[in-house]
Design a protein around this motif. Structure first.
Motif, PDB file in Angstrom:
ATOM      1  N   ALA A  34       3.796 -71.410 -88.747  1.00  0.00           N
ATOM      2  CA  ALA A  34       3.944 -72.796 -88.295  1.00  0.00           C
ATOM      3  C   ALA A  34       3.770 -73.767 -89.459  1.00  0.00           C
ATOM      4  O   ALA A  34       4.501 -74.761 -89.574  1.00  0.00           O
ATOM      5  N   TRP A  35       2.812 -73.488 -90.322  1.00  0.00           N
ATOM      6  CA  TRP A  35       2.580 -74.372 -91.472  1.00  0.00           C
ATOM      7  C   TRP A  35       3.788 -74.394 -92.399  1.00  0.00           C
ATOM      8  O   TRP A  35       4.187 -75.464 -92.884  1.00  0.00           O
ATOM      9  N   LYS A  36       4.388 -73.241 -92.658  1.00  0.00           N
ATOM     10  CA  LYS A  36       5.560 -73.189 -93.544  1.00  0.00           C
ATOM     11  C   LYS A  36       6.695 -74.046 -92.995  1.00  0.00           C
ATOM     12  O   LYS A  36       7.384 -74.743 -93.752  1.00  0.00           O
ATOM     13  N   LYS A  37       6.905 -74.015 -91.687  1.00  0.00           N
ATOM     14  CA  LYS A  37       7.962 -74.837 -91.103  1.00  0.00           C
ATOM     15  C   LYS A  37       7.566 -76.314 -91.092  1.00  0.00           C
ATOM     16  O   LYS A  37       8.430 -77.200 -91.204  1.00  0.00           O
ATOM     17  N   SER A  38       6.280 -76.593 -90.946  1.00  0.00           N
ATOM     18  CA  SER A  38       5.837 -77.986 -90.872  1.00  0.00           C
ATOM     19  C   SER A  38       6.097 -78.741 -92.169  1.00  0.00           C
ATOM     20  O   SER A  38       6.273 -79.969 -92.152  1.00  0.00           O
TER      21      SER A  38
END
Length: 212
Positions: free
Chosen positions: A153-157
């Motif tokens: 999720a962090w990578k996409k955020s």
């Protein structure tokens, strides 16, 4: 057997299943995942007779006062609380939570998370990550799974070109927020364990927290 008989049998089985009670407020939430029925899904089973894949069988609903204004708990300074009360503004409380009672069984996976997870990962992406992680390890620790989901999720955020769930409702409101949504990301994962002679087996894990 007649459809009515099958429905009655399923209802009886559910009544005998253990329950999990959850209270959820705002746009944080939970998902309950379960191994899919191998016969109906045409999936191969492992040595325990379980299918290798999981699917979402229950999920919480967000509580929003208006778009992007979720219910939330807060502690207001006295002066600000007086001003809010004078304008008829009522603070959200735990009593406003949605209450859920879930039928669970051994092998179920319960995910609890802040909105940073589901604003950046679609449900099918979460399921795909869970299933890929299960294929790589037969005894997957819930903390490792929570970390994997939070990192994804962090990578996409922070990806300015990512397609994320938050984009859809923002467009519906006439807003344009391209790319991921940077936000706090917290994920907790827990396996539902079978009971043993010494009582229910529980495995506690530290929540995974990624600042936005």
């Amino acid at each position: 057997a007649p459809d009515g008989a099958l429905e009655n049998e399923e209802s009886a089985q559910q009544r005998n299943m253990p329950n999990a009670g959850i209270a959820n407020l705002g746009d944080s939430g939970f998902m309950l995942l379960r191994h899919t029925a191998a016969v109906s899904q045409g999936m191969e089973t492992n040595e325990h007779g379980q299918s290798e894949g999981m699917q979402v069988v229950a999920r919480s609903c967000e509580q929003q006062h208006s778009w992007n204004c979720p219910y939330q708990l807060m502690s207001l300074p006295p002066l600000l609380a007086e001003r809010a009360a004078s304008k008829g503004v009522r603070a959200d409380t735990a009593e406003d939570s949605n209450a859920y009672r879930l039928h669970v069984q051994a092998g179920d996976l319960l995910l609890m998370y802040s909105d940073g997870l589901v604003d950046n990962l679609f449900e099918e992406e979460i399921v795909s990550i869970v299933n890929a992680s299960l294929q790589s390890s037969s005894e997957l620790k819930p903390g490792i799974l929570a970390d994997t989901l939070a990192q994804a999720a962090w990578k996409k955020s922070v990806d300015p070109t990512a397609q994320v769930p938050f984009t859809r409702p923002s467009f519906a409101q006439g807003m344009h927020f391209p790319g991921g949504k940077q936000d706090d990301i917290t994920v907790v994962a827990a396996w539902v364990m079978p009971s043993s002679a010494s009582g229910a087996v529980r495995e506690c894990q530290t929540p995974i927290y990624l600042p936005g």
